[in-house]
Design a protein around this motif. Structure first.
Motif, PDB file in Angstrom:
ATOM      1  N   PHE A   1       0.791  -1.184   0.192  1.00 41.55           N
ATOM      2  CA  PHE A   1      -0.071   0.087   0.069  1.00 41.55           C
ATOM      3  C   PHE A   1       0.739   1.086  -0.036  1.00 41.55           C
ATOM      4  O   PHE A   1       0.436   2.188  -0.233  1.00 41.55           O
ATOM      5  N   PHE A   2       2.075   1.236   0.354  1.00 37.11           N
ATOM      6  CA  PHE A   2       2.933   2.330   0.377  1.00 37.11           C
ATOM      7  C   PHE A   2       4.467   2.026   0.305  1.00 37.11           C
ATOM      8  O   PHE A   2       4.616   0.839   0.491  1.00 37.11           O
ATOM      9  N   ARG A   3       5.295   2.613  -0.228  1.00 36.82           N
ATOM     10  CA  ARG A   3       6.673   2.110  -0.464  1.00 36.82           C
ATOM     11  C   ARG A   3       7.556   2.453   0.888  1.00 36.82           C
ATOM     12  O   ARG A   3       7.280   3.103   1.923  1.00 36.82           O
ATOM     13  N   ARG A   4       8.651   1.480   0.990  1.00 36.99           N
ATOM     14  CA  ARG A   4       9.579   1.707   2.062  1.00 36.99           C
ATOM     15  C   ARG A   4      10.876   1.540   1.445  1.00 36.99           C
ATOM     16  O   ARG A   4      11.190   1.051   0.345  1.00 36.99           O
ATOM     17  N   THR A   5      11.797   1.978   2.084  1.00 37.65           N
ATOM     18  CA  THR A   5      13.362   2.231   1.784  1.00 37.65           C
ATOM     19  C   THR A   5      14.273   1.025   2.268  1.00 37.65           C
ATOM     20  O   THR A   5      15.116   0.666   1.605  1.00 37.65           O
ATOM     21  N   ALA A   6      13.721   0.208   3.355  1.00 34.65           N
ATOM     22  CA  ALA A   6      14.234  -0.810   4.029  1.00 34.65           C
ATOM     23  C   ALA A   6      13.349  -1.503   4.747  1.00 34.65           C
ATOM     24  O   ALA A   6      12.225  -1.071   4.926  1.00 34.65           O
ATOM     25  N   GLU A   7      13.769  -2.744   5.244  1.00 37.83           N
ATOM     26  CA  GLU A   7      12.586  -3.257   6.097  1.00 37.83           C
ATOM     27  C   GLU A   7      12.497  -2.412   7.302  1.00 37.83           C
ATOM     28  O   GLU A   7      13.533  -2.168   7.896  1.00 37.83           O
ATOM     29  N   GLY A   8      11.105  -2.078   7.672  1.00 40.34           N
ATOM     30  CA  GLY A   8      11.052  -1.362   8.789  1.00 40.34           C
ATOM     31  C   GLY A   8      11.268   0.281   8.589  1.00 40.34           C
ATOM     32  O   GLY A   8      11.067   0.960   9.413  1.00 40.34           O
ATOM     33  N   VAL A   9      11.616   0.799   7.482  1.00 39.53           N
ATOM     34  CA  VAL A   9      12.153   1.824   7.169  1.00 39.53           C
ATOM     35  C   VAL A   9      10.893   2.484   6.043  1.00 39.53           C
ATOM     36  O   VAL A   9      11.128   2.062   4.874  1.00 39.53           O
ATOM     37  N   TYR A  10      10.151   3.401   6.621  1.00 41.33           N
ATOM     38  CA  TYR A  10       9.268   3.745   5.454  1.00 41.33           C
ATOM     39  C   TYR A  10       9.552   5.071   4.672  1.00 41.33           C
ATOM     40  O   TYR A  10      10.076   5.899   4.985  1.00 41.33           O
ATOM     41  N   ASP A  11       8.906   5.066   3.501  1.00 36.15           N
ATOM     42  CA  ASP A  11       9.094   6.178   2.513  1.00 36.15           C
ATOM     43  C   ASP A  11       7.843   7.299   3.296  1.00 36.15           C
ATOM     44  O   ASP A  11       6.712   6.890   2.736  1.00 36.15           O
ATOM     45  N   MET A  12       8.223   8.031   4.062  1.00 39.27           N
ATOM     46  CA  MET A  12       7.202   8.907   4.635  1.00 39.27           C
ATOM     47  C   MET A  12       6.300   9.688   3.804  1.00 39.27           C
ATOM     48  O   MET A  12       4.964   9.951   4.013  1.00 39.27           O
ATOM     49  N   THR A  13       7.099  10.230   2.571  1.00 37.23           N
ATOM     50  CA  THR A  13       6.177  10.917   1.567  1.00 37.23           C
ATOM     51  C   THR A  13       5.100  10.149   0.958  1.00 37.23           C
ATOM     52  O   THR A  13       3.791  10.436   0.510  1.00 37.23           O
ATOM     53  N   ASP A  14       5.469   8.912   0.542  1.00 42.83           N
ATOM     54  CA  ASP A  14       4.756   7.906   0.037  1.00 42.83           C
ATOM     55  C   ASP A  14       3.569   7.662   1.077  1.00 42.83           C
ATOM     56  O   ASP A  14       2.367   7.149   0.425  1.00 42.83           O
ATOM     57  N   LEU A  15       3.837   7.196   2.470  1.00 42.50           N
ATOM     58  CA  LEU A  15       2.964   6.919   3.005  1.00 42.50           C
ATOM     59  C   LEU A  15       1.632   7.846   3.349  1.00 42.50           C
ATOM     60  O   LEU A  15       0.681   7.581   3.436  1.00 42.50           O
ATOM     61  N   ALA A  16       2.119   9.232   3.144  1.00 42.28           N
ATOM     62  CA  ALA A  16       1.210  10.141   3.356  1.00 42.28           C
ATOM     63  C   ALA A  16       0.352  10.337   1.926  1.00 42.28           C
ATOM     64  O   ALA A  16      -0.995  10.467   1.855  1.00 42.28           O
ATOM     65  N   ARG A  17       0.992  10.142   0.755  1.00 43.96           N
ATOM     66  CA  ARG A  17       0.219   9.692  -0.462  1.00 43.96           C
ATOM     67  C   ARG A  17      -0.754   8.756  -0.315  1.00 43.96           C
ATOM     68  O   ARG A  17      -1.866   8.967  -0.725  1.00 43.96           O
ATOM     69  N   ALA A  18      -0.515   7.665   0.163  1.00 41.67           N
ATOM     70  CA  ALA A  18      -1.164   6.390   0.019  1.00 41.67           C
ATOM     71  C   ALA A  18      -2.398   6.692   1.148  1.00 41.67           C
ATOM     72  O   ALA A  18      -3.327   6.071   0.831  1.00 41.67           O
ATOM     73  N   THR A  19      -2.018   7.363   2.322  1.00 41.33           N
ATOM     74  CA  THR A  19      -3.210   7.465   3.287  1.00 41.33           C
ATOM     75  C   THR A  19      -4.237   8.521   2.662  1.00 41.33           C
ATOM     76  O   THR A  19      -5.316   8.274   2.905  1.00 41.33           O
ATOM     77  N   THR A  20      -3.741   9.408   2.039  1.00 40.78           N
ATOM     78  CA  THR A  20      -4.850  10.455   1.445  1.00 40.78           C
ATOM     79  C   THR A  20      -5.700   9.658   0.549  1.00 40.78           C
ATOM     80  O   THR A  20      -6.901   9.862   0.492  1.00 40.78           O
ATOM     81  N   LYS A  21      -4.942   8.748  -0.331  1.00 40.76           N
ATOM     82  CA  LYS A  21      -5.484   8.145  -1.399  1.00 40.76           C
ATOM     83  C   LYS A  21      -6.671   7.094  -0.824  1.00 40.76           C
ATOM     84  O   LYS A  21      -7.837   7.149  -1.293  1.00 40.76           O
ATOM     85  N   MET A  22      -6.057   6.425   0.102  1.00 39.72           N
ATOM     86  CA  MET A  22      -7.253   5.331   0.841  1.00 39.72           C
ATOM     87  C   MET A  22      -8.165   5.960   1.472  1.00 39.72           C
ATOM     88  O   MET A  22      -9.325   5.554   1.404  1.00 39.72           O
ATOM     89  N   ALA A  23      -8.008   7.170   1.985  1.00 43.91           N
ATOM     90  CA  ALA A  23      -8.915   7.906   3.093  1.00 43.91           C
ATOM     91  C   ALA A  23     -10.093   8.180   1.979  1.00 43.91           C
ATOM     92  O   ALA A  23     -11.237   8.216   2.302  1.00 43.91           O
ATOM     93  N   GLU A  24      -9.809   8.730   0.819  1.00 42.90           N
ATOM     94  CA  GLU A  24     -10.785   9.035  -0.058  1.00 42.90           C
ATOM     95  C   GLU A  24     -11.508   7.808  -0.766  1.00 42.90           C
ATOM     96  O   GLU A  24     -12.783   7.799  -0.936  1.00 42.90           O
ATOM     97  N   PHE A  25     -10.961   6.659  -0.684  1.00 44.33           N
ATOM     98  CA  PHE A  25     -11.393   5.321  -1.293  1.00 44.33           C
ATOM     99  C   PHE A  25     -12.440   5.015  -0.159  1.00 44.33           C
ATOM    100  O   PHE A  25     -13.552   4.524  -0.688  1.00 44.33           O
TER     101      PHE A  25
END
Length: 199
Positions: A61-85
């Motif tokens: 559902f969102f990108r990560r740069t390593a195990e347990g390390v999140y791409d926070m920009t993509d997490l924000a994108r994914a959260t906004t998109k999923m909230a609309e869904f």
């Protein structure tokens, strides 16, 4: 189905019934928990989206740069998109309650939706990992949340799982916990806890 921004499956319940969103783990898809959701809440509308990010061919559902390390920009994108869904489908099905269940990466997008929005009345987080300090969310007061986890989970370390539970409790959500002695696998006691939580 490919509209609404996500490939997804829907089983429509009657208007006025709950809507139940189920979110797969890394490498899963819209089939992983679809039937399970219907077994848990037979009268609900069941919605199961497929993550729109590919990690070496595995849906997330969102990108990560390593195990347990999140791409926070993509997490924000994914959260906004999923909230609309979630908001759009909940309104279209005239849902009485909005309920979510997610495993692993699916639990993480659901957890961030709880942190950022007021969409869900109840949520089930199976082996979530939130490796950052969430912001306060007054909308969490009274929301019902179940967290299940393994005490020896190498992907979602137990102290971070407990920290997430403590965060939700501090926001005055109603938090239930269910542990097992294993790792990143779903065990029968978790299934029973889910049934009690929804019952």
């Amino acid at each position: 189905m490919t509209d609404y921004g996500y490939v997804h499956r829907v089983k429509a319940g009657a208007p006025g019934n709950p809507i139940f969103f189920v979110f797969h783990g890394t490498g899963g898809d819209e089939r992983q928990f679809f039937d399970f959701g219907g077994d848990l809440l037979a009268d609900a509308t069941i919605v199961s989206p497929r993550g729109d990010v590919s990690e070496h061919g595995a849906a997330r559902f969102f990108r990560r740069t390593a195990e347990g390390v999140y791409d926070m920009t993509d997490l924000a994108r994914a959260t906004t998109k999923m909230a609309e869904f979630v908001a759009r489908l909940s309104a279209e099905h005239e849902a009485s309650d909005v309920i979510g269940l997610g495993f692993s990466n699916g639990a993480n997008i659901l957890a961030n939706l709880l942190i950022e929005t007021s969409l869900f009345n109840k949520a089930i987080l199976l082996h979530p990992l939130i490796p950052f300090k969430p912001k306060d969310n007054p909308a969490l007061v009274g929301r019902q949340i179940l967290i299940t986890a393994g005490q020896r989970d190498p992907i979602c370390p137990a102290p971070l799982t407990q920290a997430l539970a403590d965060y939700f409790a501090a926001q005055k959500a109603v938090v239930d916990m269910e542990w097992h002695t294993g790792g990143h696998d779903i065990r029968p006691n978790e299934i029973e806890a889910i049934k009690r939580f929804l019952g």
